[in-house]
Structures are given as structure tokens and as C-alpha cells.
Design a protein around this motif. Structure first.
Motif, PDB file in Angstrom:
ATOM      1  N   ASP A 236       4.587  12.268   8.558  1.00  0.00           N
ATOM      2  CA  ASP A 236       4.718  12.322   7.100  1.00  0.00           C
ATOM      3  C   ASP A 236       5.877  11.467   6.598  1.00  0.00           C
ATOM      4  O   ASP A 236       6.619  11.856   5.707  1.00  0.00           O
ATOM      5  N   ALA A 237       6.006  10.264   7.183  1.00  0.00           N
ATOM      6  CA  ALA A 237       7.029   9.303   6.744  1.00  0.00           C
ATOM      7  C   ALA A 237       8.437   9.870   6.844  1.00  0.00           C
ATOM      8  O   ALA A 237       9.252   9.697   5.936  1.00  0.00           O
ATOM      9  N   TYR A 238       8.725  10.583   7.943  1.00  0.00           N
ATOM     10  CA  TYR A 238      10.073  11.057   8.250  1.00  0.00           C
ATOM     11  C   TYR A 238      10.549  12.187   7.343  1.00  0.00           C
ATOM     12  O   TYR A 238      11.737  12.507   7.316  1.00  0.00           O
ATOM     13  N   GLN A 239       9.654  12.820   6.622  1.00  0.00           N
ATOM     14  CA  GLN A 239      10.090  13.845   5.673  1.00  0.00           C
ATOM     15  C   GLN A 239      10.357  15.196   6.343  1.00  0.00           C
ATOM     16  O   GLN A 239      11.480  15.693   6.305  1.00  0.00           O
ATOM     17  N   ALA A 240       9.352  15.808   6.937  1.00  0.00           N
ATOM     18  CA  ALA A 240       9.529  17.144   7.506  1.00  0.00           C
ATOM     19  C   ALA A 240       9.033  17.267   8.939  1.00  0.00           C
ATOM     20  O   ALA A 240       9.350  18.245   9.609  1.00  0.00           O
ATOM     21  N   THR A 241       8.265  16.296   9.427  1.00  0.00           N
ATOM     22  CA  THR A 241       7.722  16.384  10.787  1.00  0.00           C
ATOM     23  C   THR A 241       8.412  15.392  11.710  1.00  0.00           C
ATOM     24  O   THR A 241       8.934  14.370  11.283  1.00  0.00           O
ATOM     25  N   GLY A 242       8.368  15.718  12.998  1.00  0.00           N
ATOM     26  CA  GLY A 242       8.848  14.782  14.008  1.00  0.00           C
ATOM     27  C   GLY A 242      10.320  14.932  14.331  1.00  0.00           C
ATOM     28  O   GLY A 242      11.064  15.657  13.670  1.00  0.00           O
ATOM     29  N   CYS A 243      10.724  14.225  15.378  1.00  0.00           N
ATOM     30  CA  CYS A 243      12.112  14.301  15.834  1.00  0.00           C
ATOM     31  C   CYS A 243      12.337  13.268  16.924  1.00  0.00           C
ATOM     32  O   CYS A 243      11.410  12.658  17.436  1.00  0.00           O
ATOM     33  N   TYR A 244      13.614  13.097  17.268  1.00  0.00           N
ATOM     34  CA  TYR A 244      13.987  12.314  18.428  1.00  0.00           C
ATOM     35  C   TYR A 244      13.709  13.117  19.706  1.00  0.00           C
ATOM     36  O   TYR A 244      13.865  14.352  19.746  1.00  0.00           O
ATOM     37  N   ASN A 245      13.295  12.395  20.729  1.00  0.00           N
ATOM     38  CA  ASN A 245      13.310  12.897  22.102  1.00  0.00           C
ATOM     39  C   ASN A 245      12.566  14.224  22.239  1.00  0.00           C
ATOM     40  O   ASN A 245      11.422  14.347  21.821  1.00  0.00           O
ATOM     41  N   LEU A 246      13.235  15.241  22.806  1.00  0.00           N
ATOM     42  CA  LEU A 246      12.611  16.544  23.012  1.00  0.00           C
ATOM     43  C   LEU A 246      13.249  17.595  22.113  1.00  0.00           C
ATOM     44  O   LEU A 246      13.300  18.787  22.471  1.00  0.00           O
ATOM     45  N   LEU A 247      13.719  17.192  20.941  1.00  0.00           N
ATOM     46  CA  LEU A 247      14.473  18.089  20.071  1.00  0.00           C
ATOM     47  C   LEU A 247      13.580  18.927  19.159  1.00  0.00           C
ATOM     48  O   LEU A 247      14.089  19.618  18.269  1.00  0.00           O
ATOM     49  N   CYS A 248      12.282  18.851  19.347  1.00  0.00           N
ATOM     50  CA  CYS A 248      11.342  19.717  18.635  1.00  0.00           C
ATOM     51  C   CYS A 248      10.073  19.797  19.473  1.00  0.00           C
ATOM     52  O   CYS A 248       9.946  19.130  20.499  1.00  0.00           O
ATOM     53  N   SER A 249       9.126  20.591  19.036  1.00  0.00           N
ATOM     54  CA  SER A 249       7.840  20.686  19.736  1.00  0.00           C
ATOM     55  C   SER A 249       7.005  19.474  19.367  1.00  0.00           C
ATOM     56  O   SER A 249       6.535  19.366  18.239  1.00  0.00           O
ATOM     57  N   GLY A 250       6.829  18.575  20.298  1.00  0.00           N
ATOM     58  CA  GLY A 250       6.086  17.349  20.024  1.00  0.00           C
ATOM     59  C   GLY A 250       5.800  16.593  21.298  1.00  0.00           C
ATOM     60  O   GLY A 250       4.793  16.824  21.975  1.00  0.00           O
ATOM     61  N   PHE A 251       6.709  15.696  21.671  1.00  0.00           N
ATOM     62  CA  PHE A 251       6.532  14.871  22.855  1.00  0.00           C
ATOM     63  C   PHE A 251       6.549  15.747  24.106  1.00  0.00           C
ATOM     64  O   PHE A 251       7.431  16.605  24.273  1.00  0.00           O
ATOM     65  N   VAL A 252       5.574  15.527  24.997  1.00  0.00           N
ATOM     66  CA  VAL A 252       5.470  16.271  26.255  1.00  0.00           C
ATOM     67  C   VAL A 252       5.923  15.369  27.397  1.00  0.00           C
ATOM     68  O   VAL A 252       5.291  14.344  27.667  1.00  0.00           O
ATOM     69  N   GLN A 253       7.021  15.714  28.056  1.00  0.00           N
ATOM     70  CA  GLN A 253       7.502  14.907  29.170  1.00  0.00           C
ATOM     71  C   GLN A 253       6.815  15.320  30.458  1.00  0.00           C
ATOM     72  O   GLN A 253       6.614  16.510  30.719  1.00  0.00           O
TER      73      GLN A 253
END
Length: 408
Positions: A236-253
Motif C-alpha cells: 500500500d505504498a509504504y503506508q501501513a503494510t510491510g517492513c524491513y527484514n523479519l520485523l513483521c509477519s511477511g518475508f519467510v526465511q
């Protein structure tokens, strides 16, 4: 159980500050109840991010690396992933040459692993987040997020400036490049300097989807001036979703040898040795998730397709290059450097570069990047200059010093 020492120290600090405020003849803005609420939010966030490790590694640069069971990493707090485990590797793009960058071995790309330490199989290395890390952010809620800004090439937003190469107008299912790593000077803790790949889809009016990976220097996020490997995403264009690295529930390492957010070593030097890393982002044609490869074949992990709407299909733009934040301290342009801190025209061993630019097509083929376009928001501050040859394919140099005689 976490030690109670930080809490005791915090309450002592509250008492001292409250006493000083009481004895002061001037009006104080100190609000103990508000500070206590903030402290509780910080502690709650740390409990959420920092998962119990099976092993802990102390890095020479001061980081603490936790070896966390892969199925307990932050991504699996997401309702759609809860109770699951990381996926098996997908089919890689055809035409992929499994060779990395220059100047280093894949096992020796980060400081934390230079001593020979490693995380056990079945775990992932995660840089531990500290109270100091969170308190440097503008707010607890914004910790680990980029400020909302415009990515569109014909404008800058919130002081963000770019010098990039990009392609648009087609359907893209991935992007690959090699880029050299530097240690640019960042003039203010509120600024950063990064070099990355963007995979982009959606409009620039609020529903922009991006997947990003590269290296960055960010004193506010990490507390130092070291270049660090990072990932990012937003829907959502950096507004409320997403994050760097593993700092939220998103990218799965999925990898136990690379720590996202950890410092990269070695780095390039002016007129000296050049060290670059190879990055590949591509969409698994079977499951639809977006995977990240680092170096000569290390699969770092993936962004689940359900995080996105537009990128659940394909990307409409791929972009490579540098970005800085200019807060205009003292009313003039920042002296934060991009890349090596040198302009593009200085070329090899002096300027930063991206080389062997490629994209992934609809049939999972890795092909040379067609129709590369170059642009710099403020070419007097940070420039870009490209070309093509048999060894480097499509490439460009980019970067600059920021504030100078030409840039003010």
C-alpha cells in the motif's frame, strides 16, 4: 524469562526525572504515564519480534544473532501461515548461471559468520532487535518501516532522491543484477543510503506493491554506519503494510547461513578492490510466491503471494539503483553519500555500479534487460551513466556526494 533489570532501571529513571521536573521552575513536558505506556509498547514489540533461540552468536560488529527454529520466525505469526513450515525451494529460472559476485565466498559475506560460527540446520539466523533500536524510530508503530513516499521517477517525496535504471511497459516475473558494496557516509541519523532492486506493480496513488532487496546504511534502523543486507515489501505504498527484514509477519526465511539485516563484509574501496553481490528476485511459476537468491545460489527465502494484490500476478516495472533521504539540514542539501560517494562519470573502482541486469519472463526464462532507461532526480547531487558490453551486459554507474559546489 527476561531479566527484570531493564524494568528496574527504567522506573529509577522515571523517579529521577519526575523529581527533576518537580524541582524545576520551568514548565516541563515530561509525562511519566505516557512514557510508561511507550515503554510497555516497546517491550511488547520486542517479545513479538525476538523469538526464543536454540543458539546465540555474538558478532564482532556488536550484533546478537539468534538461531531461531525456522517455523517459529516472525512470518509464522501471520494467520495464513500459522502452524505451517517454510516451503521447499522452487524451480529456478532457466538460463541462471550459479556464480556470485566478485571478491568473496558466499560463506564469508557477513561479519557474524566470519569466525566460523553458524546456525544449526532447521533454524534461521535473525539479528536480535534491542530497545535502543526501537527507541530510535519516530514511533513504536513505525519501527522497521520506510516513511511513506513517492517512488515515481518524475517526482521525489519526503526528501527521497534516486539515481536508477529501470524498465517498464511489460510483464516481469523477476529481476537480477550484481552490485558493488560500499560504506557511504550518512550525514544524519534520520537519513539513509541504499542500493537495491525494486520489483513493482500497482499505481502510485496508494496501492503500490513493491518487493525490494539490496544493501543499506541506516543509522536509525541499525545504530551504526555499516552496509547491511536488507529486504523490504509493501502492498500500500509504504503506508501501513510491510517492513524491513523479519520485523513483521511477511518475508519467510529458509536459509541458515545468511542473516537479513546483518553487516556485509568485505566492502569495495576507492581505487582498490571491488566487492559485489548478486541478487535475484523471481516468482515461483507453480505456487506464485516471490523468492530471493543471494550470491551464487543461496536461497534466502520468499514473500508469500497473499501479501500482495497486484504482485499476486506480475510486476509492471523493475528498477535498480540508489536511494537516499535528504532532510535538508540547516536548509541546504544533505551531505549523505549515495553508493561510493562519487559521481557516475568516475567509472570502475571509483563509482558504484549495477551490472548484468536481467529480468525473468512469463516462461521463467532469465533474459537480458530490454529498454533500460536511466534517470536521476537531481543529477547535480547524484548521477547515473550506463552502457552495455559482452562482459557486463547492460550496466550503469551511479551515485554522488550529495552537498557540494554543484549540489546545494
Amino acid at each position: 524469562m527476561a531479566s527484570s533489570a531493564p524494568i528496574i532501571v527504567f522506573f529509577l529513571l522515571l523517579l529521577l526525572l519526575a523529581s527533576a521536573a518537580t524541582n524545576s521552575s520551568t514548565t516541563s513536558s515530561f509525562k511519566p504515564a505516557e512514557e510508561l505506556r511507550k515503554y510497555r509498547r516497546v517491550r511488547a514489540l520486542l517479545r513479538k519480534i525476538n523469538k526464543p533461540p536454540l543458539k546465540t552468536i555474538l558478532s564482532p560488529d556488536g550484533d546478537t544473532i539468534d538461531c531461531v527454529p525456522s517455523h517459529r520466525q516472525p512470518a509464522f505469526d501471520h494467520p495464513k501461515l500459522r502452524g505451517q513450515k517454510p516451503l521447499e525451494p522452487p524451480e529456478r529460472p532457466r538460463g541462471l548461471n550459479l556464480t556470485g559476485g566478485v571478491g568473496g565466498d558466499d560463506d564469508e559475506l557477513q561479519w557474524w559468520s566470519l569466525s566460523g560460527e553458524s546456525c544449526p540446520e532447521g533454524t534461521v539466523p535473525i539479528r536480535r532487535t534491542t530497545e535502543e533500536d526501537v527507541l530510535r524510530a519516530s514511533s513504536v508503530w513505525r519501527y522497521g518501516r520506510k516513511p511513506a513516499h513517492i517512488v515515481r521517477r518524475d517526482s521525489t517525496g519526503n526528501g527521497h532522491e534516486h539515481a536508477v535504471g529501470y524498465a517498464s511497459g511489460d510483464q516481469y516475473y523477476g529481476a537480477k543484477a550484481s552490485l558493488n558494496v560500499w560504506t557511504p557516509r550518512v550525514a544524519s541519523p534520520a537519513e539513509f543510503s541504499l542500493s537495491q532492486i525494486w520489483v513493482i506493480s500497482g499505481s502510485f496513488n496508494g496501492d503500490l506493491n513493491t518487493i525490494e532487496a539490496g544493501w543499506q546504511v541506516s543509522p536509525q534502523l541499525y545504530g551504526d554506519g555499516l552496509p547491511r543486507f536488507f529486504t523490504y515489501w509493501t502492498s500500500d505504498a509504504y503506508q501501513a503494510t510491510g517492513c524491513y527484514n523479519l520485523l513483521c509477519s511477511g518475508f519467510v526465511q529458509t536459509n541458515n547461513r545468511i542473516a537479513v539485516g546483518a553487516a556485509i563484509s568485505p566492502r569495495s574501496t576507492y581505487n582498490g578492490g571491488q566487492f559485489d553481490i548478486s541478487l535475484l528476485i523471481w516468482k515461483d511459476p507453480k505456487r506464485g510466491h516471490w523468492w530471493l537468491q543471494f550470491g551464487s545460489g543461496l536461497l534466502v527465502g520468499y514473500w508469500p503471494s497473499f501479501l500482495f494484490n497486484h504482485l499476486a500476478g506480475h510486476a509492471s516495472m523493475v528498477q535498480f539503483g540508489g536511494e537516499i533521504v535528504n532532510t535538508r539540514p540547516y536548509g541546504t542539501h544533505t551531505a549523505t553519500q549515495m553508493g561510493s560517494g562519487r559521481f557516475a562519470y568516475e567509472g570502475f573502482r571509483r563509482a558504484s555500479y549495477f551490472r548484468n541486469l536481467q529480468v525473468v519472463d512469463w516462461d521463467n526464462n532469465l533474459i537480458p534487460l530490454p529498454n533500460l532507461r536511466l534517470t536521476a532526480d537531481h543529477s547535480n547531487c547524484y548521477s547515473v551513466q550506463g552502457g552495455s558490453n559482452r562482459v557486463w551486459g547492460s550496466y550503469f554507474y551511479y551515485g554522488g556526494p550529495g552537498k557540494s559546489v554543484r549540489c546545494n
